[in-house]
Design a protein around this motif. Structure first.
Motif, PDB file in Angstrom:
ATOM      1  N   HIS A 111       0.831  -1.208   0.000  1.00 21.75           N
ATOM      2  CA  HIS A 111       0.000   0.000   0.000  1.00 21.75           C
ATOM      3  C   HIS A 111       0.861   1.251   0.000  1.00 21.75           C
ATOM      4  N   LEU A 112       0.306   2.307  -0.608  1.00 18.43           N
ATOM      5  CA  LEU A 112       1.034   3.561  -0.818  1.00 18.43           C
ATOM      6  C   LEU A 112       0.827   4.567   0.301  1.00 18.43           C
ATOM      7  N   ASP A 113      -0.209   4.411   1.099  1.00 16.86           N
ATOM      8  CA  ASP A 113      -0.555   5.443   2.067  1.00 16.86           C
ATOM      9  C   ASP A 113       0.152   5.251   3.394  1.00 16.86           C
ATOM     10  N   THR A 114       0.190   6.322   4.149  1.00 15.11           N
ATOM     11  CA  THR A 114       0.710   6.291   5.517  1.00 15.11           C
ATOM     12  C   THR A 114      -0.369   6.809   6.455  1.00 15.11           C
ATOM     13  N   VAL A 115      -0.172   6.570   7.748  1.00 11.99           N
ATOM     14  CA  VAL A 115      -1.075   7.152   8.740  1.00 11.99           C
ATOM     15  C   VAL A 115      -0.880   8.663   8.759  1.00 11.99           C
ATOM     16  N   PRO A 116      -1.860   9.410   9.266  1.00  9.14           N
ATOM     17  CA  PRO A 116      -1.720  10.869   9.347  1.00  9.14           C
ATOM     18  C   PRO A 116      -0.523  11.269  10.199  1.00  9.14           C
ATOM     19  N   ASP A 117      -0.010  12.431   9.918  1.00 11.51           N
ATOM     20  CA  ASP A 117       1.180  12.922  10.613  1.00 11.51           C
ATOM     21  C   ASP A 117       0.781  13.554  11.936  1.00 11.51           C
ATOM     22  N   THR A 118       0.139  12.765  12.792  1.00 13.94           N
ATOM     23  CA  THR A 118      -0.293  13.269  14.094  1.00 13.94           C
ATOM     24  C   THR A 118       0.787  13.117  15.152  1.00 13.94           C
ATOM     25  N   VAL A 119       1.758  12.258  14.878  1.00 13.96           N
ATOM     26  CA  VAL A 119       2.902  12.074  15.772  1.00 13.96           C
ATOM     27  C   VAL A 119       4.142  12.577  15.051  1.00 13.96           C
ATOM     28  N   PRO A 120       4.953  13.423  15.683  1.00  9.61           N
ATOM     29  CA  PRO A 120       6.152  13.913  15.003  1.00  9.61           C
ATOM     30  C   PRO A 120       7.008  12.754  14.501  1.00  9.61           C
ATOM     31  N   ALA A 121       7.437  12.843  13.259  1.00 11.49           N
ATOM     32  CA  ALA A 121       8.250  11.782  12.660  1.00 11.49           C
ATOM     33  C   ALA A 121       9.663  12.293  12.411  1.00 11.49           C
TER      34      ALA A 121
END
Length: 366
Positions: free
Chosen positions: A79-89
């Motif tokens: 899959h191409l998607d990621t989880v939302p950027d709710t946690v600093p990466a």
């Protein structure tokens, strides 16, 4: 695994570095669920350069198929998607022999492996290949791009066997548990809380069923030498509204995780018995089918040999269940530590990427 410097291991190139650079490019393309157009464009453009592949774009899912008339077809998917950027990466960069950044583990490292296989291995493979890059995996089964493909274009997913590049730390995780979510209502009779004897509290009606469900301990099932624990959890209870009214309805939500040797009908019958005769309006809110291990299939047998015994059951549900429902034996196998997925420390080692690539290259070689 073939040593990186050995003939045929990477075509004379620095395989780990190439895969790391490709993974970095993918990580630097934002692709939260629902916003995958840019990364789908990137994947599609690279695949359309390969004249031996038939490429289909369906929304933000991209499917590429070779058709050399070889004896067996292997499907590889990610899959191409990621989880939302709710946690600093961490920023997308190469640090200490690993690629970091949002989605490095789940699962742009795996997508990098898939793309390089398309560009360097599929043409000369001993099997025909289908490569599936799909969207919306992180936001629930109903919206998943794989769900859309299986409903509208199942012919694109036909294959003799499939491997989903979910991060498994290089372990082979064949099949998966099934997941069934149900809700059931329990009826009471409303009354003023100052005179509760005039009514029937629906929560009290539901209590015996709740006690049976919380006490239930499903058995562990062993298949192909792999132990699949089962579980039943009460995941929600909703009742009442106004604080001065005896609730006349209580809704209980259950999630059952079941072994691949069981069917939805069997699990649903068990849940009906546990809920008892007072339960009404039983509704299945999620039905994710289990997938058997299928380690006796030649493709999955070959992969199990290559990982040298690193085989364990998949606990949880992945799209191998959807593929198995289409009659395609499937397993999970990909680079990256799954315990780092969705968190602030996502990182996947270059060596992990290369090892996954080499194993899958050998699998599709026949």
């Amino acid at each position: 695994m073939t040593p990186y410097g050995a003939p045929g291991a990477s075509g004379g190139t620095d395989l780990p570095a190439e895969l790391g650079e490709l993974a970095l490019r993918l990580i630097r393309i934002p692709s939260e669920s629902g916003s995958e157009a840019a990364i789908a464009d990137f994947v599609e453009e690279r695949l359309r350069r390969l004249e031996f592949l038939e490429v289909s774009r369906l929304g933000d899912a991209v499917v590429a198929r070779s058709d050399f008339g070889r004896g067996r077809r292997v499907l590889l998917a990610g899959h191409l998607d990621t989880v939302p950027d709710t946690v600093p990466a961490q920023p997308a960069e190469l640090v200490d022999g690993a690629v970091t950044g949002r989605g490095a583990v789940d699962m742009k490292g795996g997508v990098a492996v898939l793309l390089r296989l398309a560009e360097h291995a599929v043409r000369t493979a001993g099997h025909d290949c289908t490569l599936v890059f799909y969207d919306m995996e992180e936001v629930g089964s109903h919206r998943s791009g794989m769900n859309r493909l299986s409903r509208l274009h199942p012919e694109l997913l036909r294959a003799d066997a499939a491997i989903l590049l979910e991060p498994t730390g290089g372990w082979l995780e064949p099949g998966c548990q099934g997941s069934l979510r149900v809700s059931a209502a329990f009826r009471g009779r409303a009354a003023h809380t100052a005179r509760p004897w005039q009514g029937v509290n629906a929560v009290e009606v539901a209590l015996p069923a709740l006690e049976r469900c919380t006490a239930h301990k499903p058995e562990v099932v062993t298949l192909d030498g792999l132990r699949y624990p089962q579980a039943l959890q009460v995941v929600g209870v909703a009742a009442g509204g106004d604080s001065n009214v005896v609730p006349d309805r209580c809704v209980v939500h259950l999630n059952a995780r079941y072994a691949p040797n069981r069917t939805k009908a069997e699990v649903l019958a068990e849940l009906r018995e546990l809920l008892g005769p007072d339960a009404t309006d039983l509704d299945v809110t999620l039905d994710s089918p289990a997938a058997p291990p299928a380690l006796d299939h030649p493709v999955l047998t070959r992969l199990s040999e290559l990982v040298e015994g690193r085989v364990r059951p998949k606990l949880g549900w992945t799209d191998v269940g959807r593929l198995a429902a289409l009659g395609v034996p499937a397993a999970n196998f990909g680079p990256g530590d799954p315990e780092l997925a969705h968190g602030p420390r996502e990182r996947v080692g270059l060596a992990e990427l290369a090892e996954a690539y080499e194993a899958l290259e050998k699998v599709i070689s026949g």
